[in-house]
Design an enzyme around this catalytic site. Structure first.
Site, PDB file in Angstrom:
ATOM      1  N   ASP A   1       0.823  -1.217   0.000  1.00 61.54           N
ATOM      2  CA  ASP A   1       0.000   0.000   0.000  1.00 61.54           C
ATOM      3  C   ASP A   1       0.851   1.259   0.000  1.00 61.54           C
ATOM      4  OD1 ASP A   1       1.014  -0.438   2.531  1.00 61.54           O
ATOM      5  OD2 ASP A   1      -0.908  -0.538   3.541  1.00 61.54           O
TER       6      ASP A   1
ATOM      7  N   ASN B   1      -6.942  -2.863  14.630  1.00 64.40           N
ATOM      8  CA  ASN B   1      -8.361  -3.172  14.387  1.00 64.40           C
ATOM      9  C   ASN B   1      -8.519  -4.337  13.412  1.00 64.40           C
ATOM     10  OD1 ASN B   1      -7.584  -2.023  11.986  1.00 64.40           O
ATOM     11  ND2 ASN B   1      -9.083  -0.369  11.994  1.00 64.40           N
TER      12      ASN B   1
ATOM     13  N   HIS C   1      -6.896  -4.550  10.432  1.00 68.14           N
ATOM     14  CA  HIS C   1      -6.711  -4.264   9.010  1.00 68.14           C
ATOM     15  C   HIS C   1      -5.441  -4.926   8.492  1.00 68.14           C
ATOM     16  CE1 HIS C   1      -4.500  -0.315  10.100  1.00 68.14           C
ATOM     17  NE2 HIS C   1      -3.621  -1.012   9.429  1.00 68.14           N
TER      18      HIS C   1
ATOM     19  N   GLU D   1      -9.574  -1.938   5.671  1.00 67.02           N
ATOM     20  CA  GLU D   1     -10.129  -1.628   6.981  1.00 67.02           C
ATOM     21  C   GLU D   1     -11.411  -2.439   7.226  1.00 67.02           C
ATOM     22  OE1 GLU D   1      -8.564   0.108   9.097  1.00 67.02           O
ATOM     23  OE2 GLU D   1      -8.007   2.108   8.402  1.00 67.02           O
TER      24      GLU D   1
HETATM   25  C1  GLP Z   1      -0.203   0.413   8.598  1.00 69.35           C
HETATM   26  C2  GLP Z   1       0.041  -0.440   7.367  1.00 69.35           C
HETATM   27  C3  GLP Z   1      -0.167  -1.909   7.630  1.00 69.35           C
HETATM   28  C4  GLP Z   1       0.511  -2.314   8.919  1.00 69.35           C
HETATM   29  C5  GLP Z   1      -0.079  -1.537  10.075  1.00 69.35           C
HETATM   30  C6  GLP Z   1       0.457  -1.942  11.426  1.00 69.35           C
HETATM   31  O1  GLP Z   1      -1.506   0.824   8.750  1.00 69.35           O
HETATM   32  N1  GLP Z   1      -0.765  -0.038   6.263  1.00 69.35           N
HETATM   33  O2  GLP Z   1       0.328  -2.666   6.533  1.00 69.35           O
HETATM   34  O3  GLP Z   1       0.371  -3.708   9.139  1.00 69.35           O
HETATM   35  O4  GLP Z   1       0.212  -0.175   9.840  1.00 69.35           O
HETATM   36  O5  GLP Z   1       1.536  -1.153  11.798  1.00 69.35           O
HETATM   37  P1  GLP Z   1       2.508  -1.483  12.993  1.00 69.35           P
HETATM   38  O6  GLP Z   1       3.342  -2.637  12.530  1.00 69.35           O
HETATM   39  O7  GLP Z   1       3.339  -0.239  13.159  1.00 69.35           O
HETATM   40  O8  GLP Z   1       1.677  -1.799  14.167  1.00 69.35           O
END
Ligand code: GLP
Length: 240
Positions: free
Chosen positions: A67, A136, A138, A143
């Site tokens: 993404d 959450n 995602h 989402e």
């Molecule tokens: C972002 C990314 C996700 C990732 C998530 C969790 O929203 N788009 O791909 O898994 O963050 O982030 P973290 O690893 O910092 O908890």
């Protein structure tokens, strides 16, 4: 789903790096699906070390990231392109021309989504997809929603995600409210999936991923439908 519970973040990162390293040793020209967020950073550090030691090489590897924020320039310090260059691509022997991230400046995001899916398909689909999970549930930026998208598409971030990701920005209002993300269908087409989760705040998602139930309200639960998923998490994420 195969589950590996590690003592802490460091052990989780080493275990995950070993999975990626094995893939590259077996098939140097693998197509990797890569993720951003803080969770995979330790794994990337291990891969950088292994590459420096000559244990693995990314010279023939092709990557597709999940993404990118929209609209955001690849030069922006908070863009996922910038993140990947800084945390992996600049520090290994990968050919940058083989690294792909959705274009956060695409004039037509629908067209960009189609182009991205076609490029992944033309590359023979993803051999190993690395995923983190949002608090959450995602995945990428898919989402919790009543309906999820199959292919790569433009989406809006939930307030929860904006708040969670605001730690990387000066202020919450700087966090882009939209992103281009691979869809759940694109993600589930990967031949093998490696999911990482670390910390107490991921316990909710880990427990849902292992619940035997599937709901679009927690997109990570859809991973239970895939035949080759390894979840590597630390004790905090597993036990809560
Ligand atoms: C972002 C990314 C996700 C990732 C998530 C969790 O929203 N788009 O791909 O898994 O963050 O982030 P973290 O690893 O910092 O908890």
């Amino acid at each position: 789903m195969q589950v590996i519970v590690c003592e802490n973040y460091d052990k989780m990162s080493r275990e995950a790096a070993a999975v990626v390293a094995n893939q590259l040793k077996k098939t140097p020209n693998s197509v990797l699906g890569l993720a951003t967020g803080s969770t995979p950073v330790g794994m990337y550090e291990q891969l950088i070390r292994m590459c420096a030691d000559g244990e693995i090489s990314f010279a023939e590897t092709v990557t597709y990231n999940l993404d990118e924020y929209y609209p955001l320039s690849p030069d922006h310090v908070q863009s996922y392109r910038f993140f990947m260059n800084r945390n992996l691509f600049d520090k290994v022997d990968i050919n940058k021309a083989n690294t792909h991230i959705p274009n956060g400046l695409a004039k037509d995001p629908d067209e960009e989504g189609d182009r991205y899916d076609k490029a992944v398909e033309a590359a023979g689909f993803i051999d190993l997809q690395v995923l983190g999970v949002g608090q959450n549930g995602h995945i990428g930026f898919n989402e919790p929603e009543e309906e999820l998208y199959e292919g790569t598409h433009l989406t809006s971030l939930t307030q929860d995600t904006i708040n969670a990701n605001s730690r990387f920005f000066m202020k919450t209002s700087d966090v882009p409210t939209r992103a281009i993300t691979m869809g759940m269908g694109s993600i589930l087409k990967a031949k093998k999936i490696l999911v990482l989760a670390s910390g107490k705040n991921k316990h909710f998602v880990v427990s849902k991923m292992l619940s035997g139930r599937i709901t679009t309200a927690v997109p990570a639960t859809l991973l239970q439908t895939h035949r080759d998923v390894i979840l590597i998490c630390d004790k905090a994420a597993y036990e809560g």
